[in-house]
Design a protein around this motif. Structure first.
Motif, PDB file in Angstrom:
ATOM      1  N   VAL A   1    -111.599 -13.913 -60.969  1.00 29.75           N
ATOM      2  CA  VAL A   1    -111.962 -13.215 -59.672  1.00 29.75           C
ATOM      3  C   VAL A   1    -110.990 -13.254 -58.746  1.00 29.75           C
ATOM      4  O   VAL A   1    -110.266 -14.062 -58.226  1.00 29.75           O
ATOM      5  N   LEU A   2    -110.650 -11.888 -58.125  1.00 22.75           N
ATOM      6  CA  LEU A   2    -109.745 -11.886 -57.247  1.00 22.75           C
ATOM      7  C   LEU A   2    -110.086 -11.765 -55.831  1.00 22.75           C
ATOM      8  O   LEU A   2    -111.008 -11.132 -55.576  1.00 22.75           O
ATOM      9  N   VAL A   3    -109.611 -12.500 -54.895  1.00 23.99           N
ATOM     10  CA  VAL A   3    -110.151 -12.460 -53.545  1.00 23.99           C
ATOM     11  C   VAL A   3    -109.079 -12.280 -52.572  1.00 23.99           C
ATOM     12  O   VAL A   3    -107.884 -12.465 -52.666  1.00 23.99           O
ATOM     13  N   VAL A   4    -109.314 -11.039 -51.680  1.00 23.13           N
ATOM     14  CA  VAL A   4    -108.194 -10.494 -50.748  1.00 23.13           C
ATOM     15  C   VAL A   4    -108.830 -10.560 -49.494  1.00 23.13           C
ATOM     16  O   VAL A   4    -109.904 -10.050 -49.087  1.00 23.13           O
ATOM     17  N   LEU A   5    -107.993 -11.158 -48.501  1.00 24.43           N
ATOM     18  CA  LEU A   5    -108.361 -11.351 -47.081  1.00 24.43           C
ATOM     19  C   LEU A   5    -107.299 -10.801 -46.400  1.00 24.43           C
ATOM     20  O   LEU A   5    -106.005 -10.814 -46.567  1.00 24.43           O
ATOM     21  N   ASN A   6    -107.771 -10.212 -44.995  1.00 22.31           N
ATOM     22  CA  ASN A   6    -106.835  -9.514 -44.202  1.00 22.31           C
ATOM     23  C   ASN A   6    -106.941 -10.246 -42.858  1.00 22.31           C
ATOM     24  O   ASN A   6    -107.922 -10.113 -42.150  1.00 22.31           O
ATOM     25  N   THR A   7    -105.805 -10.970 -42.345  1.00 23.50           N
ATOM     26  CA  THR A   7    -105.989 -11.687 -41.229  1.00 23.50           C
ATOM     27  C   THR A   7    -105.413 -10.828 -40.031  1.00 23.50           C
ATOM     28  O   THR A   7    -105.403 -11.573 -38.951  1.00 23.50           O
TER      29      THR A   7
END
Length: 225
Positions: free
Chosen positions: A216-222
């Motif tokens: 499972v790929l998790v991508v967050l943008n801060t």
């Protein structure tokens, strides 16, 4: 056999936290290092390379990454104060929209990254507090404490002068949705974590959780942009 034990070591240094898993034999410790990294990245706006450095240190615990996966992760507590308070204190003039988005981003990182997520009561209702200790212990029931009732809450126009058990609150609903995703995907609960990409300025932080051949790929943008 399955009794969950952890120690409280109030220190943001992974090395000092890990010492208590080696020398004292604690199965886990409260992950103050995680809290510090999230504080720097989401509250203060440092680059998510700070998060990468945190997770690179998982190997220092007794048992390595398997032990790091058991650490209780959190955004704030009664001793240090609430995550919402940190956002307000470090970002004067922050808009209601940005305040909510950054709160949800912090919870998303905690819910999907390695570790055992711990939500401080009231955060799901947007509680912020005025600081630490007694200033972070608002009542869920209607309060008569003036220093609580003048707080700026996140995600609603409510106050602590009224009952706060709102299951329609946007933070409550978001956490519930994240919890459902976590429960439906074993890699998010038990998976090995591999950082895939990170920026040195506010921006992308991506990681995979891998378990039994499922990734499972998790991508967050801060970044605020």
């Amino acid at each position: 056999e399955h009794f969950y034990i952890f120690g409280e070591v109030y220190d943001p240094d992974p090395g000092r936290l890990a010492r208590f898993t080696h020398v004292d034999g604690f199965p886990a410790v409260l992950d103050f290092a995680f809290q510090s990294a999230v504080y720097d990245t989401i509250v203060r706006g440092t680059g998510p390379d700070r998060l990468n450095a945190l997770f690179e240190s998982d190997v220092v615990y007794a048992g390595g990454e398997a032990t790091a996966a058991q650490l209780p992760t959190f955004l704030g507590n009664h001793d240090m104060g609430r995550f919402g308070h940190f956002l307000l204190r470090e970002n004067p003039g922050i808009t209601d929209e940005d305040l909510l988005k950054r709160t949800l981003l912090g919870h998303a990182l905690m819910m999907f990254a390695r570790g055992t997520p711990v939500i401080y009561y009231g955060d799901e209702q947007g509680f912020t507090g005025d600081g630490n200790d007694q200033d972070a212990r608002e009542d869920m029931f209607p309060s008569r404490v003036a220093t609580y009732n003048d707080n700026r809450l996140i995600g609603s126009a409510a106050s602590t002068a009224q009952s706060n058990f709102n299951t329609e609150h946007p933070i409550y609903r978001a956490i519930a949705e994240m919890a459902a995703i976590r429960m439906a995907n074993a890699p998010l609960r038990r998976g090995r974590q591999v950082v895939r990409n990170y920026a040195e300025v506010p921006g992308i932080f991506a990681f995979s959780r891998i378990h039994d051949g499922v990734e499972v790929l998790v991508v967050l943008n801060t970044s605020p942009d």
